[in-house]
Design an enzyme around this catalytic site. Sequence first.
Site, PDB file in Angstrom:
ATOM      1  N   LYS A   1      -4.534  -1.895  -8.242  1.00  0.00           N
ATOM      2  CA  LYS A   1      -4.340  -3.337  -8.085  1.00  0.00           C
ATOM      3  C   LYS A   1      -4.359  -3.712  -6.611  1.00  0.00           C
ATOM      4  O   LYS A   1      -4.325  -2.857  -5.729  1.00  0.00           O
ATOM      5  CB  LYS A   1      -3.019  -3.769  -8.742  1.00  0.00           C
TER       6      LYS A   1
ATOM      7  N   HIS B   1       7.701 -14.881  -1.622  1.00  0.00           N
ATOM      8  CA  HIS B   1       7.116 -13.856  -0.760  1.00  0.00           C
ATOM      9  C   HIS B   1       7.805 -13.799   0.596  1.00  0.00           C
ATOM     10  O   HIS B   1       7.892 -12.725   1.210  1.00  0.00           O
ATOM     11  CB  HIS B   1       5.613 -14.086  -0.602  1.00  0.00           C
TER      12      HIS B   1
ATOM     13  N   ASP C   1       0.019  -6.586  -2.126  1.00  0.00           N
ATOM     14  CA  ASP C   1       0.785  -7.829  -2.241  1.00  0.00           C
ATOM     15  C   ASP C   1       2.035  -7.684  -1.385  1.00  0.00           C
ATOM     16  O   ASP C   1       2.759  -6.695  -1.496  1.00  0.00           O
ATOM     17  CB  ASP C   1       1.165  -8.082  -3.707  1.00  0.00           C
TER      18      ASP C   1
ATOM     19  N   ASP D   1       1.635 -13.562   0.105  1.00  0.00           N
ATOM     20  CA  ASP D   1       1.163 -12.392  -0.626  1.00  0.00           C
ATOM     21  C   ASP D   1       0.166 -11.592   0.228  1.00  0.00           C
ATOM     22  O   ASP D   1       0.362 -10.412   0.515  1.00  0.00           O
ATOM     23  CB  ASP D   1       0.530 -12.908  -1.925  1.00  0.00           C
TER      24      ASP D   1
ATOM     25  N   HIS E   1       4.975  -0.004 -12.978  1.00  0.00           N
ATOM     26  CA  HIS E   1       4.906  -1.231 -12.192  1.00  0.00           C
ATOM     27  C   HIS E   1       5.964  -1.181 -11.096  1.00  0.00           C
ATOM     28  O   HIS E   1       7.088  -0.734 -11.322  1.00  0.00           O
ATOM     29  CB  HIS E   1       5.146  -2.420 -13.134  1.00  0.00           C
TER      30      HIS E   1
ATOM     31  N   ASP F   1       5.095 -18.967   0.454  1.00  0.00           N
ATOM     32  CA  ASP F   1       6.063 -19.459  -0.530  1.00  0.00           C
ATOM     33  C   ASP F   1       7.398 -18.774  -0.291  1.00  0.00           C
ATOM     34  O   ASP F   1       7.490 -17.810   0.470  1.00  0.00           O
ATOM     35  CB  ASP F   1       5.564 -19.236  -1.967  1.00  0.00           C
TER      36      ASP F   1
ATOM     37  N   CYS G   1       4.954  -8.942  -1.511  1.00  0.00           N
ATOM     38  CA  CYS G   1       6.270  -8.827  -2.150  1.00  0.00           C
ATOM     39  C   CYS G   1       6.638  -7.387  -2.445  1.00  0.00           C
ATOM     40  O   CYS G   1       7.819  -7.029  -2.498  1.00  0.00           O
ATOM     41  CB  CYS G   1       6.348  -9.670  -3.417  1.00  0.00           C
ATOM     42  N   TYR G   2       5.611  -6.507  -2.618  1.00  0.00           N
ATOM     43  CA  TYR G   2       5.896  -5.100  -2.896  1.00  0.00           C
ATOM     44  C   TYR G   2       6.368  -4.352  -1.657  1.00  0.00           C
ATOM     45  O   TYR G   2       6.731  -3.175  -1.745  1.00  0.00           O
ATOM     46  CB  TYR G   2       4.681  -4.424  -3.535  1.00  0.00           C
TER      47      TYR G   2
ATOM     48  N   ARG H   1       0.722  -1.873  -8.838  1.00  0.00           N
ATOM     49  CA  ARG H   1       0.283  -0.957  -9.892  1.00  0.00           C
ATOM     50  C   ARG H   1      -0.953  -0.206  -9.415  1.00  0.00           C
ATOM     51  O   ARG H   1      -1.615  -0.625  -8.463  1.00  0.00           O
ATOM     52  CB  ARG H   1      -0.046  -1.731 -11.179  1.00  0.00           C
TER      53      ARG H   1
END
Length: 443
Positions: free
Chosen positions: A264, A382, A267, A372, A219, A379, A269-270, A261
């Site tokens: 997936k 993020h 996103d 995201d 992850h 938010d 945030c990654y 991951r």
Amino acid sequence: MDEMTSSSPTVSQRDQWMVESQVFQIYQLFATIPPNAQSLMLELQRDKHIEFLTKGLRHLGPNFSVLDANRPWLCYWIIHSIALLGESIDDELQDNTVEFLNRCKDPNGGFAGGPGQMPHLATTYAAVNTLITLGGDKSLASINRDKLYGFLRRMKQPNGGFRMHVEGEIDVRACYTAISVASVLNILDEELTQNVGDYILSCQTYEGGIAGEPGSEAHGGYTFCGLAAMILIGEVNRLDLPRLVEWTVFRQGKECGFQGRTNKLVDGCYSFWQGGAVALLQRLYSIINKQMAEVSNISGIPEEKVCLHGTSSDAASHLWHEGMSESCSADFKNIGYNFINDWRAKDPLFHSIALQQYILLCAQEQDGGLRDKPGKRRDHYHTCYCLSGLSLCQYSWSKHPDSPPLPKAVLGPYSNLLEPIHPLYNVVLERYREAHEFFVGGS
């Protein structure tokens, strides 16, 4: 019937196609509009972001009650984002924040998610990073290092891991938050680091990434946490770094952002969790090359064929020096400080311009805040990690953190440039240096 069933798309496939469609529509629109309109789309909406963030720090509506146990995190996400944008909050807000975090302290050490709640490693990390980001003697002196050290010791487990709180879960996130806090406050010692490397090593999966606990799936968030913790304790050479590089860089997909991951969705945030891991790996060329050479000796591949691009053995050998030697010195004081000042390889290991494109076009909301992915709402979480990832991208070609990036490294106008961060702690570099001087240099 079986053939028809097997050919039907899965829920994950449909979700992936929908995200790709939304992202590619944005990219297609961008490609077809005039250059002046493109420049506007690529502009970081600083004033709008500051307005969104400052409003959140002053008042949050009743919908945020679900985050009552995460209030230090809200402080960190917002204040760190403001610092990344090169701004600071006013004196009254700063005093109120320090006072609030003081009320989150547990009498026996550590910070809780709110006044009167249970101390927790995650909110301790968030509170400490917030106080470091605020800076100044009042903020930094409010951290009781002796009691905090006692809390960290109580969370330490015989297997090398840490519990997030009393009777809480043991995972790599707990290892990182404990080690990061101890490192930045200059209280890291052999008692805290004992067997931590063994525990994190047991969490590296067959894919190469790092899971939250042994036997789980690799992850992005846990990979950053595990890698950063291993660097801070001087044991990063124990990880299988070539496999870790491969897993991490292949998480950047066709949308230009990172997924957390395998298989997936992308996103925002990654941009930090995966982008931050790559930024750390970028400084570990000497060890990566050594591990690859050892594999080549076994497989019969000539050693010069496996050297990562942009690295000479003489330059790479400069990476490991005092505080970060392969002998894993017990002197942990300067590992974080030396790491940021080490020679850096020329080329980033990921497509930094593509990631900036995803952040600015797909994650940024023009009215302020980041998200995201298209279709999601903005938010503070993020916003924090998209901006952190954007900063890493902008400085990914710089050989020294104090060297301003070349314009070609910054997508959009050069006014998009953010403050550089320390990639091990995710605090603005200037604030980290002030804290390092305060806690190591004389307090």
